[in-house]
Design a protein around this motif. Structure first.
Motif, PDB file in Angstrom:
ATOM      1  N   ILE A  59      -0.623  -6.232   0.373  1.00 56.36           N
ATOM      2  CA  ILE A  59      -0.353  -5.267  -0.703  1.00 56.36           C
ATOM      3  C   ILE A  59       0.981  -4.575  -0.464  1.00 56.36           C
ATOM      4  CG2 ILE A  59      -1.100  -3.079  -1.736  1.00 56.36           C
ATOM      5  CD1 ILE A  59      -4.015  -4.110  -1.347  1.00 56.36           C
ATOM      6  N   ARG A  60       1.219  -4.146   0.773  1.00 52.38           N
ATOM      7  CA  ARG A  60       2.489  -3.484   1.091  1.00 52.38           C
ATOM      8  C   ARG A  60       3.678  -4.396   0.800  1.00 52.38           C
ATOM      9  NH1 ARG A  60       3.231  -2.090   6.552  1.00 52.38           N
ATOM     10  NH2 ARG A  60       4.813  -0.665   5.871  1.00 52.38           N
ATOM     11  N   GLU A  61       3.577  -5.661   1.203  1.00 54.82           N
ATOM     12  CA  GLU A  61       4.668  -6.608   0.972  1.00 54.82           C
ATOM     13  C   GLU A  61       4.872  -6.863  -0.517  1.00 54.82           C
ATOM     14  OE1 GLU A  61       6.903  -7.724   3.149  1.00 54.82           O
ATOM     15  OE2 GLU A  61       5.900  -6.434   4.591  1.00 54.82           O
ATOM     16  N   ALA A  62       3.789  -6.978  -1.263  1.00 57.55           N
ATOM     17  CA  ALA A  62       3.888  -7.214  -2.707  1.00 57.55           C
ATOM     18  C   ALA A  62       4.538  -6.029  -3.411  1.00 57.55           C
ATOM     19  CB  ALA A  62       2.503  -7.481  -3.289  1.00 57.55           C
ATOM     20  N   VAL A  63       4.179  -4.829  -2.999  1.00 55.78           N
ATOM     21  CA  VAL A  63       4.764  -3.629  -3.603  1.00 55.78           C
ATOM     22  C   VAL A  63       6.252  -3.541  -3.253  1.00 55.78           C
ATOM     23  CG1 VAL A  63       4.747  -1.094  -3.542  1.00 55.78           C
ATOM     24  CG2 VAL A  63       2.600  -2.361  -3.808  1.00 55.78           C
ATOM     25  N   LYS A  64       6.598  -3.802  -2.003  1.00 55.01           N
ATOM     26  CA  LYS A  64       8.011  -3.781  -1.613  1.00 55.01           C
ATOM     27  C   LYS A  64       8.818  -4.797  -2.412  1.00 55.01           C
ATOM     28  CE  LYS A  64       7.338  -3.580   3.072  1.00 55.01           C
ATOM     29  NZ  LYS A  64       7.776  -3.750   4.476  1.00 55.01           N
ATOM     30  N   SER A  65       8.262  -5.972  -2.573  1.00 61.05           N
ATOM     31  CA  SER A  65       8.947  -7.031  -3.329  1.00 61.05           C
ATOM     32  C   SER A  65       9.137  -6.615  -4.783  1.00 61.05           C
ATOM     33  CB  SER A  65       8.142  -8.320  -3.247  1.00 61.05           C
ATOM     34  OG  SER A  65       8.733  -9.318  -4.023  1.00 61.05           O
TER      35      SER A  65
END
Length: 72
Positions: A59-65
């Motif tokens: 989730i963190r990576e998807a939000v950052k992306s």
């Protein structure tokens, strides 16, 4: 020692991350790759994923992306 994440804390995290990038649940599932019903259960604190820490990282990576793409 790591503190265990409660289902309520996970629900708050998912909701916060989704809203931080102004996405509906339907749009958010397209970003993180789960079913709409799963997001609903997560945000209502009805369930947590089996591998909570991998899911939090995803989730963190998807939000950052998503943030990077909106800034570009």
């Amino acid at each position: 020692m790591d503190k265990e994440l409660t289902v309520e804390e996970f629900a708050d995290f998912v909701r916060f991350m989704r809203k931080s990038i102004n996405l509906s649940q339907i749009a958010f599932v397209q970003v993180i790759g789960v079913e709409v019903s799963t997001i609903g259960r997560w945000e209502l604190a009805k369930m947590m994923p089996t591998d909570i820490y991998a899911t939090v990282q995803d989730i963190r990576e998807a939000v950052k992306s998503t943030i990077r793409n909106k800034s570009a």
